[in-house]
Design a protein around this motif. Structure first.
Motif, PDB file in Angstrom:
ATOM      1  N   ARG A  22      10.279   0.496   8.262  1.00 11.55           N
ATOM      2  CA  ARG A  22       9.488   1.563   8.895  1.00 11.55           C
ATOM      3  C   ARG A  22       7.992   1.302   8.719  1.00 11.55           C
ATOM      4  NH1 ARG A  22      13.079   4.927   6.354  1.00 11.55           N
ATOM      5  NH2 ARG A  22      11.529   5.597   4.827  1.00 11.55           N
ATOM      6  N   TRP A  23       7.616   0.915   7.487  1.00 14.31           N
ATOM      7  CA  TRP A  23       6.197   0.722   7.187  1.00 14.31           C
ATOM      8  C   TRP A  23       5.599  -0.439   7.972  1.00 14.31           C
ATOM      9  CZ3 TRP A  23       7.108   0.422   1.184  1.00 14.31           C
ATOM     10  CH2 TRP A  23       7.478   1.694   0.704  1.00 14.31           C
ATOM     11  N   VAL A  24       6.385  -1.519   8.099  1.00 15.82           N
ATOM     12  CA  VAL A  24       5.795  -2.787   8.549  1.00 15.82           C
ATOM     13  C   VAL A  24       6.318  -3.254   9.904  1.00 15.82           C
ATOM     14  CG1 VAL A  24       5.477  -5.223   7.980  1.00 15.82           C
ATOM     15  CG2 VAL A  24       5.409  -3.506   6.175  1.00 15.82           C
ATOM     16  N   LEU A  25       7.635  -3.323  10.036  1.00 15.54           N
ATOM     17  CA  LEU A  25       8.181  -3.990  11.220  1.00 15.54           C
ATOM     18  C   LEU A  25       8.222  -3.074  12.442  1.00 15.54           C
ATOM     19  CD1 LEU A  25      11.130  -5.988   9.602  1.00 15.54           C
ATOM     20  CD2 LEU A  25       8.828  -6.788  10.142  1.00 15.54           C
ATOM     21  N   ASP A  26       8.417  -1.762  12.224  1.00 16.66           N
ATOM     22  CA  ASP A  26       8.604  -0.863  13.359  1.00 16.66           C
ATOM     23  C   ASP A  26       7.310  -0.151  13.756  1.00 16.66           C
ATOM     24  OD1 ASP A  26      11.203  -1.616  13.012  1.00 16.66           O
ATOM     25  OD2 ASP A  26      11.779   0.195  11.951  1.00 16.66           O
ATOM     26  N   ARG A  27       6.194  -0.608  13.196  1.00 15.04           N
ATOM     27  CA  ARG A  27       4.945   0.091  13.516  1.00 15.04           C
ATOM     28  C   ARG A  27       4.668   0.047  15.016  1.00 15.04           C
ATOM     29  NH1 ARG A  27       0.713  -2.685   9.739  1.00 15.04           N
ATOM     30  NH2 ARG A  27       1.966  -4.395  10.536  1.00 15.04           N
ATOM     31  N   SER A  54      -6.403   0.359  -6.579  1.00 14.23           N
ATOM     32  CA  SER A  54      -4.990  -0.016  -6.672  1.00 14.23           C
ATOM     33  C   SER A  54      -4.102   1.134  -6.194  1.00 14.23           C
ATOM     34  CB  SER A  54      -4.665  -0.351  -8.129  1.00 14.23           C
ATOM     35  OG  SER A  54      -3.321  -0.069  -8.418  1.00 14.23           O
ATOM     36  N   PRO A  55      -3.003   0.818  -5.499  1.00 10.99           N
ATOM     37  CA  PRO A  55      -2.049   1.863  -5.112  1.00 10.99           C
ATOM     38  C   PRO A  55      -1.439   2.556  -6.328  1.00 10.99           C
ATOM     39  CG  PRO A  55      -1.599  -0.192  -3.940  1.00 10.99           C
ATOM     40  CD  PRO A  55      -2.615  -0.499  -5.004  1.00 10.99           C
ATOM     41  N   ASN A  56      -1.549   1.944  -7.490  1.00  5.93           N
ATOM     42  CA  ASN A  56      -1.022   2.574  -8.697  1.00  5.93           C
ATOM     43  C   ASN A  56      -2.078   3.432  -9.371  1.00  5.93           C
ATOM     44  OD1 ASN A  56       0.222   3.295 -11.084  1.00  5.93           O
ATOM     45  ND2 ASN A  56       0.090   1.273 -12.006  1.00  5.93           N
ATOM     46  N   TYR A  57      -3.100   2.786  -9.922  1.00  3.92           N
ATOM     47  CA  TYR A  57      -4.016   3.519 -10.805  1.00  3.92           C
ATOM     48  C   TYR A  57      -5.298   3.996 -10.130  1.00  3.92           C
ATOM     49  CZ  TYR A  57      -5.781  -1.275 -11.105  1.00  3.92           C
ATOM     50  OH  TYR A  57      -6.228  -2.532 -10.794  1.00  3.92           O
ATOM     51  N   GLY A  58      -5.540   3.564  -8.901  1.00  5.37           N
ATOM     52  CA  GLY A  58      -6.787   3.965  -8.241  1.00  5.37           C
ATOM     53  C   GLY A  58      -7.940   3.072  -8.650  1.00  5.37           C
ATOM     54  N   GLU A  59      -8.989   3.630  -9.249  1.00  3.07           N
ATOM     55  CA  GLU A  59     -10.188   2.852  -9.595  1.00  3.07           C
ATOM     56  C   GLU A  59      -9.972   2.010 -10.851  1.00  3.07           C
ATOM     57  OE1 GLU A  59     -13.579   5.342  -9.818  1.00  3.07           O
ATOM     58  OE2 GLU A  59     -13.385   6.029  -7.725  1.00  3.07           O
ATOM     59  N   GLY A  87       0.807  -1.218   0.000  1.00  5.00           N
ATOM     60  CA  GLY A  87       0.000   0.000   0.000  1.00  5.00           C
ATOM     61  C   GLY A  87       0.844   1.274   0.000  1.00  5.00           C
ATOM     62  N   ARG A  88       2.104   1.151   0.393  1.00  4.52           N
ATOM     63  CA  ARG A  88       2.978   2.322   0.465  1.00  4.52           C
ATOM     64  C   ARG A  88       3.945   2.430  -0.707  1.00  4.52           C
ATOM     65  NH1 ARG A  88       3.177   3.826   6.068  1.00  4.52           N
ATOM     66  NH2 ARG A  88       4.531   5.529   5.408  1.00  4.52           N
ATOM     67  N   MET A  89       3.908   1.435  -1.596  1.00  7.57           N
ATOM     68  CA  MET A  89       4.860   1.402  -2.705  1.00  7.57           C
ATOM     69  C   MET A  89       4.631   2.523  -3.698  1.00  7.57           C
ATOM     70  SD  MET A  89       5.200  -2.581  -3.800  1.00  7.57           S
ATOM     71  CE  MET A  89       3.808  -2.264  -4.849  1.00  7.57           C
ATOM     72  N   ASP A  90       5.686   2.832  -4.462  1.00  9.42           N
ATOM     73  CA  ASP A  90       5.560   3.777  -5.567  1.00  9.42           C
ATOM     74  C   ASP A  90       6.381   3.285  -6.749  1.00  9.42           C
ATOM     75  OD1 ASP A  90       8.168   4.206  -4.869  1.00  9.42           O
ATOM     76  OD2 ASP A  90       7.827   6.181  -3.986  1.00  9.42           O
ATOM     77  N   THR A  91       6.436   4.102  -7.774  1.00  7.03           N
ATOM     78  CA  THR A  91       7.126   3.686  -9.008  1.00  7.03           C
ATOM     79  C   THR A  91       8.596   3.357  -8.742  1.00  7.03           C
ATOM     80  OG1 THR A  91       7.544   6.018  -9.478  1.00  7.03           O
ATOM     81  CG2 THR A  91       5.661   5.013 -10.578  1.00  7.03           C
ATOM     82  N   ASP A  92       9.257   4.177  -7.941  1.00  9.76           N
ATOM     83  CA  ASP A  92      10.681   3.969  -7.705  1.00  9.76           C
ATOM     84  C   ASP A  92      10.940   2.649  -6.965  1.00  9.76           C
ATOM     85  OD1 ASP A  92      13.279   5.300  -8.129  1.00  9.76           O
ATOM     86  OD2 ASP A  92      13.424   5.111  -5.948  1.00  9.76           O
ATOM     87  N   PHE A  93      10.027   2.327  -6.049  1.00 12.30           N
ATOM     88  CA  PHE A  93      10.142   1.081  -5.291  1.00 12.30           C
ATOM     89  C   PHE A  93      10.081  -0.122  -6.245  1.00 12.30           C
ATOM     90  CE2 PHE A  93       8.740  -2.415  -2.656  1.00 12.30           C
ATOM     91  CZ  PHE A  93       9.317  -2.180  -1.418  1.00 12.30           C
ATOM     92  N   VAL A  94       9.099  -0.103  -7.135  1.00 13.71           N
ATOM     93  CA  VAL A  94       8.927  -1.235  -8.070  1.00 13.71           C
ATOM     94  C   VAL A  94      10.108  -1.308  -9.044  1.00 13.71           C
ATOM     95  CG1 VAL A  94       7.483  -2.148  -9.929  1.00 13.71           C
ATOM     96  CG2 VAL A  94       6.437  -1.320  -7.807  1.00 13.71           C
TER      97      VAL A  94
END
Lengths: 440, 440
Positions: A435-440, A156-161, A98-105
Motif C-alpha cells: 500500500r505504501w510503496v507499490l500501489d501509490r 528519524s521516524p523513530n526518535y525525531g530530532e 518513513g511509515r514503519m513503526d515498532t511493530d513493523f521492526v
C-alpha cells in the motif's frame, strides 16, 4: 559432586576454529549452563546429561557471526531490485521506512532471526531504526546480537530530532546492560549523513560506556567523492582527523580505500566487516580484503540488509567472498576456504569485540554451536570439511543450533519461535508495504 | 473419449518463461504422457487424473538447464581447492582421472544427478570420459541430457588413441539415437588440446549426424596467448578460419573475447554457456555476457564440473551471475533477475538446441517442470517471484520435479534413485581417490 551437563553433542567432527584450527574426529561437545565445559575427545562418558544431540557423523562448529545487517529489512526483500541505487532508495526503501513503526521492526526482525537461525547464524550485528525492538526480537528468538540505533543529521521516524536520538541510544545502553544475549553499540549511519559534531559525540558516548561504534564507511565511490569535497580528505582520513579511529570502531563495507587509509585502519586496530554480496548487487565495488588482512586488520563478514542481497545465508556469503577475490586478483590461491570460514566465526567474533566470549569452540567460552548434516549428495564424499562448508554447503544443511547454551533449533525445527506466526505477521506487514510503496 | 491426465499440478503461481514471460496466479499444469497438455487457468477441472501434485501456493516453473558440467567430477569435489590451476590439474585431477573406469564415472554421474534433481535441474550438458556411462546414469535417474565423449590429441583413459575416440563418439550417436532423454554431441575438448585436423573432423561428424559440437573456448588468458602464438589468431578467429562457427556450435566459458570475436559469434549464431562460479574460483576472469547478449547471442548458464564450483546448484549460479556483472560493470541495473532466470530456462534450452522441446511451460512441449516451496522465512513475503528465485532461493527449496512427464522427485524424495546406495558408492569411490592421489 556428580558431573552434570545440559547438552552433549556426539558423533561428529569438531572444527574448533581455535587459534590452531584444532580438529577432533568423532569428538564431543559438553555444554553446562551457558558455557562449553568440554570440547574434544572425552576420557570418560559424561555421567548425567539432560539432552544428547546426535551430529549424525556431520560437522560441529561455532555458530556463524553475521557482522553487518539491517534485520527488519527482511520485509523489503525483493520489493525492488536491479535498479540504480538512488532510485531504489528514494522510490522504494525510504518511503517504506518513513511509515514503519515498532511493530513493523519487531515482526521483520523475528522473520530475520528465523532465517538466520535456520541458516546457522547465532550472532548478528544490526543497525536500524526502533532498535529496542530488534534487541527484543533477538532476545525472544534466543539470538546473540550487537545492536544500535542509527543516528544521522536528519529526523528519524523513530526518535525525531538527533538530541532525542542520543537519548534513545543511551537508554539502550542502560536498558540492556548485562544482558546475556544483547549488546549495544553507538551507530552513526555514515560520514555523508553525519556531521563531524555528531560523529564526535557518538564516539564520546561509546567511549564513556565502553561499547563499540558501528558505521558505514567508503561503501561507494560517490561517497568518497562527497567526503573529499566536503572535508578535503578521504573517508578514513576524515575519521582519523576527528580522532575516532580505534579498536572499538567497526566499519562496514570499506570498499574504496587508499593504501594510506588501509594502513591507518591497521595501525588503529579498527575492525572491518566485509559485505561482498551487497557490494556486488548494488554495484558498489570490491573491497580490498586480502590487502587489509595482509596488514593484520581483523575482518568479519556480513550479509548487509537482505533487501540488497537478498538473503541472510552466511554460507552463500562465504562462498562468494572466497570466489570474488580470486577473480578480482586473478589468483586462485587467495582467500582459501579456512580463511573465509574464520571470517564468519573466530575473526567475525573478534571484529564485534566478542572474541573472548564466542567464535571458537573452547572450554569456558559461551556455548554457541551449530551442527551441519553432511549425508547429502552435495556434501558426499568429503575430502576437506572447510572446502565443503564454504564452497558446497548452504544454510539449510545446518540441523542443530545452540546459542548461549540454549537449544534453539533441533532437526531443523525452530524451538524459540512459532514459525507459522512469524510468517503470517510478515505477510501482513508486506500488505502494508504494498500500500505504501507499490500501489501509490 | 474422456480426457485423462497423468499428472496435474495445482495451487501455484506458474512462471511459464515463454516469449512473453506469461504468469498465471493460482494456475494449473496438466501433463499427459511426456508432454504438457494445458498450462494456465483451466476452464474446467480435469476429469481423470492419475496423480495430483500440490504446489502449496509456491512457484511452478520449467526445470532448470545446466548448460555445462562434468558430472562425474562430483567425486573430486573438495579434493583440492584454492590452488594454482596447473597444480590443481597436474597433482590432483589428472592423476585421479588417469585411474578412472566405467564404474567410477557411472557412480559419480549418479551422485551428480541426485544433486541436480534435488536442486531443480532437469537437463544437463556434459563433457567427460566414458560418456556412455553418463548417458546410462542420466537415463537411470530420469534426467534429460546432452552428452559427448571428450576428444583431444593425447591418449584417453577410455578409448586410447584418437582414432578410437572418433569411433566411440560415433557409436554414442548411433546407440542413443531417438532416446527420449539422451542426446549426443561431438565434443573436442578445446583449441589448445585439439589440433586443427581433429577439430575439423569432429565438426564434420557433427554436421553429418546433425548434432551439436561442444567445446571449451577462451576460458583463460593463457589459452588465448597460446592460440595466438600457435595460429596467429585469437580463439574464435581460429575457429572461424577452420570453418567451424555455426548455430550448432556450443562454446563453454567464452571469458576472454575481443569485440570482433563477439561479433563473429553473433553473426554465426554460435551458442555460449556462461560458468561464472568456476571462472571466479579458478581465477579465469569474467565473461562479457551483457555484451554478448546485447549482440543477440543466445547464452545459457552452467556450473562447470563441481570440483571447480563446488556444487551443481543452478540457483546459486544464477545469483552469482546476476551480481557479478553488476559489480564488474558498476551498473546495478544490468542482468536483472528475469534475464538470468531465462538463461537457466528458455535461453539455456535454446543454447543446447532444445528450444522447441523444453525451456518453457507451453502446451505441446515436453513436461519438464519444477515446483518451489515459498513458505519459508527467506522467501516470505514475496513481492516478485523472479527476484526470489535468483537472489533468495536455493536448490533445496525445490520440492517436486517432473522430467519428460515422469515424476522424479516428490516432497524432496528422489523417486528414481536409491539415495543411500548412491552415497555409499560415492564414498567407496572416494576411498580409491584418496589412495590414488592423497596417500601417494
Amino acid at each position: 559432586m556428580v558431573e552434570q551437563y545440559d547438552i552433549v553433542i556426539k558423533n561428529g567432527t569438531i572444527l574448533t576454529m581455535d587459534r590452531e584450527n584444532s580438529v577432533f574426529e568423532d569428538g564431543q561437545v559438553w555444554v553446562r549452563g551457558d558455557a562449553l565445559a568440554m570440547v574434544g575427545i572425552p576420557d570418560h562418558e559424561p555421567v548425567r546429561t539432560r539432552k544428547v544431540l546426535d551430529a549424525r557423523g556431520g560437522l560441529i562448529l561455532p555458530g556463524l557471526v553475521n557482522g553487518h545487517t539491517h534485520a527488519a529489512m527482511s520485509l523489503f526483500r525483493g520489493l525492488a531490485d536491479d535498479l540504480p541505487l538512488m532510485e531504489w532508495l528514494n522510490n522504494y526503501i525510504f518511503p517504506a521506512e518513513g511509515r514503519m513503526d515498532t511493530d513493523f521492526v519487531h515482526a521483520g526482525t523475528l522473520l530475520a532471526c528465523a532465517e538466520m537461525i535456520l541458516s546457522g547464524t547465532t550472532t548478528f550485528c544490526d543497525m536500524y531504526l526502533f532498535e529496542d525492538q530488534v534487541a527484543r526480537a533477538a532476545s525472544l528468538s534466543g539470538m546473540r546480537c550487537l545492536v544500535g540505533e542509527v543516528l544521522y543529521d536528519f529526523n528519524s521516524p523513530n526518535y525525531g530530532e538527533i538530541e532525542k536520538g542520543f537519548e534513545y541510544a543511551e537508554s539502550l545502553i542502560l536498558k540492556w546492560k548485562g544482558h546475556p544475549l544483547v549488546s549495544i553499540a553507538v551507530e552513526p549511519h555514515s560520514l555523508f549523513t553525519c556531521r563531524p559534531s555528531l560523529l564526535r559525540r557518538a564516539n564520546n558516548m561509546a567511549l564513556k560506556y565502553n561499547v563499540p561504534v558501528v558505521i558505514h564507511v567508503a561503501e561507494t565511490l560517490s561517497e568518497v567523492d562527497q567526503i573529499k569535497e566536503s572535508y578535503g580528505r578521504r573517508p578514513v582520513e576524515h575519521l582519523n582527523s576527528l580522532g575516532i579511529l580505534g579498536p572499538h570502531l567497526i566499519i562496514d563495507h570499506a570498499v574504496h580505500l587508499s593504501q594510506a587509509e588501509m594502513e591507518l585502519l591497521a595501525h588503529h586496530r579498527v575492525k572491518v566487516i566485509h559485505n561482498p554480496e551487497s557490494n556486488m548487487k548494488l554495484a558498489s565495488g570490491i573491497a580490498p580484503i586480502p590487502d587489509l588482512m595482509g596488514l593484520g586488520v581483523t575482518v568479519g563478514i556480513g550479509t548487509d540488509g537482505c533487501a540488497s542481497n537478498n538473503n541472510l545465508d552466511l554460507f552463500a556469503e562465504m562462498d562468494i567472498a572466497a570466489k570474488l577475490h580470486k577473480v578480482k586478483t586473478m589468483d586462485p590461491a587467495i582467500m582459501d576456504a579456512l580463511t573465509v570460514l574464520r571470517m564468519a566465526t573466530a575473526e567475525g567474533a573478534r571484529a564485534l569485540g566478542m572474541g573472548r566470549m564466542i567464535g571458537s569452540l573452547e572450554p569456558g567460552k559461551r556455548a554457541d554451536v551449530i551442527v551441519v548434516d553432511t549425508h547429502k549428495p552435495h556434501l558426499t564424499p568429503m575430502y576437506n570439511p572447510y572446502s565443503h562448508l564454504v564452497y558446497s554447503a548452504r544454510g539449510n544443511d545446518v540441523i542443530h543450533s545452540i546459542i548461549n547454551g540454549r537449544l534453539v533449533m533441533e532437526d531443523r525445527r525452530l524451538l524459540t519461535l512459532d514459525l507459522k506466526d512469524v510468517l503470517k505477521r510478515a505477510r501482513e506487514k508486506a500488505s502494508a508495504v504494498r500500500r505504501w510503496v507499490l500501489d501509490r
